[in-house]
Design an enzyme around this catalytic site. Structure first.
Site, PDB file in Angstrom:
ATOM      1  N   GLY A   1      37.605 -28.810  75.936  1.00  0.00           N
ATOM      2  CA  GLY A   1      37.622 -27.513  75.254  1.00  0.00           C
ATOM      3  C   GLY A   1      36.279 -27.083  74.712  1.00  0.00           C
ATOM      4  O   GLY A   1      36.175 -26.027  74.080  1.00  0.00           O
TER       5      GLY A   1
ATOM      6  N   GLU B   1      38.234 -35.450  77.735  1.00  0.00           N
ATOM      7  CA  GLU B   1      38.640 -34.763  78.972  1.00  0.00           C
ATOM      8  C   GLU B   1      37.890 -33.443  79.158  1.00  0.00           C
ATOM      9  O   GLU B   1      38.505 -32.369  79.196  1.00  0.00           O
ATOM     10  CB  GLU B   1      40.142 -34.443  78.928  1.00  0.00           C
ATOM     11  CG  GLU B   1      41.050 -35.620  78.768  1.00  0.00           C
ATOM     12  CD  GLU B   1      42.488 -35.173  78.486  1.00  0.00           C
ATOM     13  OE1 GLU B   1      42.778 -33.958  78.460  1.00  0.00           O
ATOM     14  OE2 GLU B   1      43.309 -36.056  78.271  1.00  0.00           O
TER      15      GLU B   1
ATOM     16  N   ARG C   1      35.342 -27.540  81.560  1.00  0.00           N
ATOM     17  CA  ARG C   1      34.324 -26.491  81.542  1.00  0.00           C
ATOM     18  C   ARG C   1      32.910 -27.016  81.265  1.00  0.00           C
ATOM     19  O   ARG C   1      31.955 -26.647  81.938  1.00  0.00           O
ATOM     20  CB  ARG C   1      34.747 -25.482  80.465  1.00  0.00           C
ATOM     21  CG  ARG C   1      33.805 -24.351  80.258  1.00  0.00           C
ATOM     22  CD  ARG C   1      34.391 -23.339  79.280  1.00  0.00           C
ATOM     23  NE  ARG C   1      33.383 -22.399  78.906  1.00  0.00           N
ATOM     24  CZ  ARG C   1      32.854 -21.499  79.732  1.00  0.00           C
ATOM     25  NH1 ARG C   1      33.256 -21.426  80.970  1.00  0.00           N
ATOM     26  NH2 ARG C   1      31.928 -20.676  79.317  1.00  0.00           N
TER      27      ARG C   1
ATOM     28  N   ARG D   1      38.163 -14.755  85.384  1.00  0.00           N
ATOM     29  CA  ARG D   1      38.017 -14.963  83.936  1.00  0.00           C
ATOM     30  C   ARG D   1      37.740 -13.688  83.135  1.00  0.00           C
ATOM     31  O   ARG D   1      38.330 -13.508  82.064  1.00  0.00           O
ATOM     32  CB  ARG D   1      36.939 -16.014  83.638  1.00  0.00           C
ATOM     33  CG  ARG D   1      37.251 -17.380  84.233  1.00  0.00           C
ATOM     34  CD  ARG D   1      36.248 -18.422  83.794  1.00  0.00           C
ATOM     35  NE  ARG D   1      36.462 -18.830  82.425  1.00  0.00           N
ATOM     36  CZ  ARG D   1      35.659 -18.530  81.428  1.00  0.00           C
ATOM     37  NH1 ARG D   1      34.578 -17.810  81.626  1.00  0.00           N
ATOM     38  NH2 ARG D   1      35.939 -18.937  80.211  1.00  0.00           N
TER      39      ARG D   1
ATOM     40  N   TYR E   1      40.670 -13.306  80.477  1.00  0.00           N
ATOM     41  CA  TYR E   1      40.362 -13.682  79.087  1.00  0.00           C
ATOM     42  C   TYR E   1      39.302 -12.799  78.450  1.00  0.00           C
ATOM     43  O   TYR E   1      38.794 -13.157  77.387  1.00  0.00           O
ATOM     44  CB  TYR E   1      39.774 -15.103  79.019  1.00  0.00           C
ATOM     45  CG  TYR E   1      40.503 -16.192  79.723  1.00  0.00           C
ATOM     46  CD1 TYR E   1      41.865 -16.421  79.507  1.00  0.00           C
ATOM     47  CD2 TYR E   1      39.822 -17.060  80.568  1.00  0.00           C
ATOM     48  CE1 TYR E   1      42.507 -17.471  80.141  1.00  0.00           C
ATOM     49  CE2 TYR E   1      40.459 -18.108  81.195  1.00  0.00           C
ATOM     50  CZ  TYR E   1      41.809 -18.306  80.983  1.00  0.00           C
ATOM     51  OH  TYR E   1      42.434 -19.349  81.599  1.00  0.00           O
TER      52      TYR E   1
ATOM     53  N   CYS F   1      42.096  -3.176  94.305  1.00  0.00           N
ATOM     54  CA  CYS F   1      42.733  -1.939  93.826  1.00  0.00           C
ATOM     55  C   CYS F   1      43.420  -2.212  92.498  1.00  0.00           C
ATOM     56  O   CYS F   1      44.644  -2.131  92.394  1.00  0.00           O
ATOM     57  CB  CYS F   1      43.726  -1.447  94.863  1.00  0.00           C
ATOM     58  SG  CYS F   1      42.905  -1.060  96.394  1.00  0.00           S
ATOM     59  N   GLU F   2      42.647  -2.596  91.500  1.00  0.00           N
ATOM     60  CA  GLU F   2      43.146  -2.876  90.155  1.00  0.00           C
ATOM     61  C   GLU F   2      42.094  -2.360  89.179  1.00  0.00           C
ATOM     62  O   GLU F   2      40.920  -2.711  89.311  1.00  0.00           O
ATOM     63  CB  GLU F   2      43.292  -4.394  89.914  1.00  0.00           C
ATOM     64  CG  GLU F   2      44.230  -5.114  90.845  1.00  0.00           C
ATOM     65  CD  GLU F   2      45.688  -4.978  90.436  1.00  0.00           C
ATOM     66  OE1 GLU F   2      45.958  -4.587  89.277  1.00  0.00           O
ATOM     67  OE2 GLU F   2      46.550  -5.260  91.281  1.00  0.00           O
TER      68      GLU F   2
ATOM     69  N   TYR G   1      36.535 -22.808  86.294  1.00  0.00           N
ATOM     70  CA  TYR G   1      37.629 -21.821  86.369  1.00  0.00           C
ATOM     71  C   TYR G   1      37.193 -20.573  87.148  1.00  0.00           C
ATOM     72  O   TYR G   1      37.659 -19.472  86.878  1.00  0.00           O
ATOM     73  CB  TYR G   1      38.152 -21.459  84.972  1.00  0.00           C
ATOM     74  CG  TYR G   1      38.532 -22.687  84.168  1.00  0.00           C
ATOM     75  CD1 TYR G   1      39.719 -23.372  84.453  1.00  0.00           C
ATOM     76  CD2 TYR G   1      37.705 -23.200  83.171  1.00  0.00           C
ATOM     77  CE1 TYR G   1      40.050 -24.531  83.752  1.00  0.00           C
ATOM     78  CE2 TYR G   1      38.034 -24.356  82.471  1.00  0.00           C
ATOM     79  CZ  TYR G   1      39.205 -25.000  82.763  1.00  0.00           C
ATOM     80  OH  TYR G   1      39.535 -26.139  82.082  1.00  0.00           O
TER      81      TYR G   1
HETATM   82  C1  LIG Z   1      44.846 -31.279  78.365  1.00  0.00           C
HETATM   83  C2  LIG Z   1      43.557 -30.656  78.764  1.00  0.00           C
HETATM   84  N1  LIG Z   1      42.457 -31.416  78.756  1.00  0.00           N
HETATM   85  C3  LIG Z   1      41.252 -30.901  79.100  1.00  0.00           C
HETATM   86  C4  LIG Z   1      41.134 -29.574  79.475  1.00  0.00           C
HETATM   87  C5  LIG Z   1      39.772 -29.041  79.813  1.00  0.00           C
HETATM   88  O1  LIG Z   1      39.404 -28.002  78.998  1.00  0.00           O
HETATM   89  P1  LIG Z   1      37.924 -27.419  79.092  1.00  0.00           P
HETATM   90  O2  LIG Z   1      37.712 -27.036  80.513  1.00  0.00           O
HETATM   91  O3  LIG Z   1      37.899 -26.252  78.195  1.00  0.00           O
HETATM   92  O4  LIG Z   1      37.011 -28.524  78.660  1.00  0.00           O
HETATM   93  C6  LIG Z   1      42.257 -28.754  79.497  1.00  0.00           C
HETATM   94  C7  LIG Z   1      42.145 -27.330  79.874  1.00  0.00           C
HETATM   95  O5  LIG Z   1      43.036 -26.564  79.941  1.00  0.00           O
HETATM   96  C8  LIG Z   1      43.516 -29.308  79.141  1.00  0.00           C
HETATM   97  O6  LIG Z   1      44.624 -28.563  79.141  1.00  0.00           O
END
Ligand SMILES: Cc1ncc(COP(=O)(O)O)c(C=O)c1O
Length: 385
Positions: free
Chosen positions: A214, A242, A245, A280, A284, A313-314, A342
């Site tokens: 995140g 994890e 992005r 994106r 968002y 066409c949006e 993404y």
């Molecule tokens: C459980 C989980 N871990 C990791 C991520 C990766 O998030 P980011 O790409 O923002 O680091 C996500 C993204 O949706 C997620 O749902």
């Protein structure tokens, strides 16, 4: 944009546009920054950000595991040789196929609801996802740790779910939290990790604390890592992360050519890429840096402002609003930056548009790592085709 203009022009000429290009050095550098901030923490790449097999192989070779949220992502992980402790299987509504594939590969499951104690394959490895129910500084659709988010169990429920998993014979290894994506305020992370640490009296020591991803591309990784280690230490746990992005966003650029212009009170710069290549901005309101790759004799002050619009066409099919750019001519090339995450992974064949090609610059040359789809490939699964 991390690659020199000359390389971008070469790639667009060679592979055509729209085209995603990636800079391997920037991917490696992002991983190095994560490793240096998180030290002994174990890194799982959230492959939803960009599941291209070449990028996955590169990360796997560097010792990175994968977080997967679908049978398809699990299949990709297996295809590049990830299994056992290199694999996390996550998702709020996992299918029987996903449980079976995860178990066959020895993955750790991220449990999202209490009912999963009865759904997991026998003796599964599991973490319990906690939703700390905090205000998260990101777009509503990107917040996953807010009270209104569908993810995880409440902090009050989490110790009971750990006990229920153990009673059902599973190896409940610890807790998981992921509060959202592209988060602007680092203190959101410390608040979430602190909320989990409060559960220590009820959970006892844990083997693993997984703090998700995140992180925005400019995130204070050291600050996030310090807060994460603080919570992991409370549990006597290993730390797992994890990122999605953060690892790939800056490495990727979308190249698109100018198709033409239109002046109807607003200035529209029409491009050959739009929502089908990069969703994106529409999904968002994401803002990507846009750079003109053509020579510009005009002084910057004389530049006009443009809405960069795609071919769909949006009405919402815009890559950017109100950006200052030099006078464009058809065929000129634009670079849409920070598009490695993404971008390609959310591209679609809406309007039977062919999903774009992707190419990797490894410091010495370009390699095509996904060829452009053909219309026939887009409809290939339709029967009869
Ligand atoms: C459980 C989980 N871990 C990791 C991520 C990766 O998030 P980011 O790409 O923002 O680091 C996500 C993204 O949706 C997620 O749902």
């Amino acid at each position: 944009m991390t690659l020199p203009r000359a390389q971008l022009l070469t790639a667009a000429d060679r592979f055509g546009t729209p085209l995603y290009v990636y800079d391997a050095a920037e991917l490696d550098a992002a991983l190095a920054r994560v490793r240096s901030a998180f030290g002994k923490g174990r890194v799982y790449y959230a492959m939803k950000a960009n599941p291209n097999l070449t990028l996955l192989r590169r990360l796997r070779a560097a010792g990175v595991g994968f977080e997967c949220v679908s049978a398809g992502e699990i299949a990709r992980a297996e295809h590049v040789g990830a299994s056992g402790d290199a694999l996390l299987v996550n998702g709020p509504a996992k299918s029987a196929e996903e449980y079976a594939a995860g178990a066959r590969l020895g993955a750790t499951f991220i449990v999202d609801r209490a009912e999963e104690a009865a759904l997991l394959p026998p003796r599964s490895k599991a973490l319990v996802r906690v939703n700390p129910a905090l205000a998260v500084s990101t777009h509503d659709h990107l917040a996953t740790g807010a009270a209104s988010s569908k993810f995880g169990v409440t902090p009050e429920q989490a110790p009971g779910v750990l006990r229920a998993l153990r009673a059902a014979g599973h190896d409940a290894r610890g807790l998981h939290v992921h509060i959202g994506s592209a988060i602007r305020d680092a203190s959101d992370f410390s608040a979430a990790f602190a909320r989990l640490a409060e559960l220590r009296p009820q959970t006892g020591e844990l083997e693993v604390l997984d703090v998700g991803g995140g992180w925005g591309v400019d995130a204070d990784l050291l600050g996030i890592a310090q807060a994460a280690w603080g919570a992991a230490t409370v549990f006597g746990a290993q730390l797992w992360v994890e990122p999605g992005r953060y690892l790939v966003a800056r490495a990727g650029t979308l190249l698109t050519r100018v198709v033409g212009t239109k002046r109807t009170g607003r200035n529209f710069l029409l491009t050959d890429a739009g929502m089908t290549e990069l969703l994106r901005p529409m999904l968002y309101g994401a803002q990507h840096p846009i750079t003109a790759l053509w020579d510009d004799p005009q002084p910057a002050a004389a530049r006009e402002r443009w809405d960069v619009a795609g071919p769909a066409c949006e009405s919402g099919d815009l890559l950017a609003r109100d950006v200052s750019l030099p006078s464009p001519r058809p065929g000129d090339l634009l670079a849409v930056g920070e598009a490695g995450a993404y971008g390609a992974s959310m591209s679609s064949s809406y309007l039977t548009r062919s999903r774009p090609a992707e190419a990797l610059w490894d410091g010495t040359g370009w390699t095509l790592i996904r060829r452009r789809e053909t219309p026939q490939e887009v409809w290939a699964a339709e029967v009869p085709s």
